[in-house]
Design an enzyme around this catalytic site. Structure first.
Site, short mmCIF file in Angstrom:
data_model
loop_
_atom_site.label_atom_id
_atom_site.label_comp_id
_atom_site.label_asym_id
_atom_site.label_seq_id
_atom_site.Cartn_x
_atom_site.Cartn_y
_atom_site.Cartn_z
N ASN A 129 0.84 -1.19 0.00
CA ASN A 129 0.00 0.00 0.00
C ASN A 129 0.88 1.25 0.00
O ASN A 129 2.10 1.15 0.02
CB ASN A 129 -0.94 -0.03 1.21
CG ASN A 129 -0.16 -0.16 2.50
OD1 ASN A 129 0.62 0.71 2.85
ND2 ASN A 129 -0.34 -1.28 3.20
N PHE A 130 0.25 2.39 0.01
CA PHE A 130 0.99 3.65 -0.18
C PHE A 130 1.56 4.25 1.11
O PHE A 130 2.04 5.37 1.10
CB PHE A 130 0.07 4.69 -0.82
CG PHE A 130 -0.27 4.37 -2.24
CD1 PHE A 130 0.73 4.30 -3.21
CD2 PHE A 130 -1.58 4.13 -2.62
CE1 PHE A 130 0.42 4.01 -4.53
CE2 PHE A 130 -1.90 3.84 -3.94
CZ PHE A 130 -0.90 3.77 -4.89
#
Ligand code: CTP
Length: 402
Positions: free
Chosen positions: A211-212
């Protein structure tokens, strides 16, 4: 934050094999921003070279009244007035006796007699010397004079004997110095674990699910906890950002399972756990050993659930342990966050909403609402993550002491 910035420390090193540990101690003091002047007794120079200390302290090590070329006088009075704190580490039986009886036979002892600042003594010697009446009565004299005694530790000694007499570890010496300068820090003596960043879950040797998360929020929390005196263990997933300086330990992990294992171990004797990591909820059921070729690519990657780290720790939680989680929500934030506190067994949850501009992943700022398990709800403005971390830690401190 460097916690000894601007502090002037006179470190007296006397003749003991433990003098080598003083070199590590100088490094730790320097890392915290202290200005360190080392004075050695002549016999200490037989154990560790003055050059070692000069390089580490970035100040010329002094060990004689008169410089080697006979052209300079090392002024012990000036040294004694310059320092905010004088530490004798290691303090040998001989130096302790010289200090107790006020002899000025070398530059270290003369500086001690001239020092107006507080004095710390960290003895190091063989166990029989340490417990000898003569040494103990000298130490009593020094304590009565108001000096701080950092007791020798138990362990194997250079003689091969086992007992009391080892110089306190450099980390413990540093801790004593920090406590001396900041005695009131509210999280002093508390151990805090922070998870940060994403986890990554391999699909094959070159691809993964993640994920970011940038790790910023967790890093700022680690710093904020440290600034309030806590011992901090940072468990971080792979991030482009470098981990901050300051945590007592940084554990690098990749997957949720690795993060879970590290967290479980560290939490056993911890007081605080803050789950700021964006843990991947799922991982591929099967990690392909070879790179998946385009023509053989699976239409579907089957996933299985990762452990819920924070919920699992909350189930093992003992009295006197606090667990803080995050909730990143796109809608129905408050309801979802309240539900997460209950479902995961948290004490406090920090809610940030994807609807708020400038908040959340990869941003330098965040807009949070703190909700505790008693249903108290506090909203905060959009702020830089450094200030958000300070708000969370302040809330936690009040909560712990309520
Ligand atoms: N968390 C965790 N282990 C997981 C998933 C989440 O420890 N496997 C922690 C996070 O570090 C965070 C909190 O749980 O402190 C909430 O994370 P979030 O992703 O919002 O919750 P989920 O349980 O994943 O719920 P959902 O994705 O359904 O909103």
């Amino acid at each position: 934050m460097k916690r000894l910035e601007g502090r002037k420390i006179l470190l007296g090193v006397s003749g003991s094999i433990a003098a080598y540990k003083a070199a590590f101690f100088v490094r730790l003091l320097r890392k915290e921003g202290a200005d360190v002047q080392v004075i050695m007794t002549p016999s200490a120079t037989q154990f560790v070279s003055p050059l070692t200390f000069s390089v580490l302290s970035k100040r010329k090590t002094l060990f004689e009244y008169v410089s080697e070329d006979g052209a300079e006088w090392n002024n012990h009075v000036e040294l004694g007035l310059w320092a905010d704190l004088m530490i004798i580490a290691p303090a040998s039986a001989h130096t302790i006796s010289g200090m107790a009886s006020g002899r000025a036979g070398n530059l270290l002892l003369a500086s001690y007699l001239s020092a107006r600042c507080p004095v710390m003594i960290a003895p190091a010697m063989d166990l029989d010397m340490y417990r000898h009446d003569a040494t103990q009565s000298n130490l009593r004299i020094l304590k009565k004079r108001g000096h701080l005694l950092l007791e020798a530790e138990h362990g194997e000694l250079a003689s091969g004997l086992i007992g009391e007499g080892r110089l306190a570890e450099p980390e413990n010496l540093l801790e004593a110095v920090l406590t001396f300068f900041n005695p009131e820090l509210p999280l002093r003596g508390k151990k805090a674990i922070v998870t940060a960043g994403p986890t990554i879950e391999a699909i094959d040797p070159v691809r993964y699910i993640s994920n970011f998360s940038s790790g910023k929020m967790g890093f700022e929390l680690a710093k904020a906890l440290k600034e309030q005196g806590a011992e901090v263990v940072l468990i971080k997933g792979p991030t482009a950002l470098e981990a901050p300086a300051g945590p007592d330990e940084i554990i690098e992990v990749r997957t949720a399972v690795e993060m879970y294992e590290a967290a479980r171990k560290a939490f056993a004797d911890a007081d605080i756990f803050i789950g700021a990591a964006a843990v991947a909820d799922f991982r591929p059921k099967k990690v392909e050993k070879k790179k998946i070729k385009k023509d053989g690519s699976p239409a579907v990657i089957e996933l299985e659930e990762n452990p819920d780290i924070i919920a699992s720790l909350a189930r093992q939680k003992k009295a006197g342990q606090w667990i803080i989680g995050f909730a990143l929500e796109s809608h129905n934030g408050t309801e979802n966050a309240k539900e997460k506190i209950r479902k995961k067994g948290l004490d406090i949850i920090v809610l940030n909403s994807l609807e708020d501009k400038g908040a959340g992943f990869q941003s330098d700022s965040n807009k949070i609402t703190i909700i505790d398990k008693e249903n108290n709800l506090t909203k905060f403005e959009l702020k830089p993550k450094r200030e958000v971390a300070a708000d969370i830690v302040q809330y936690l401190i009040k909560y712990i002491h309520a």
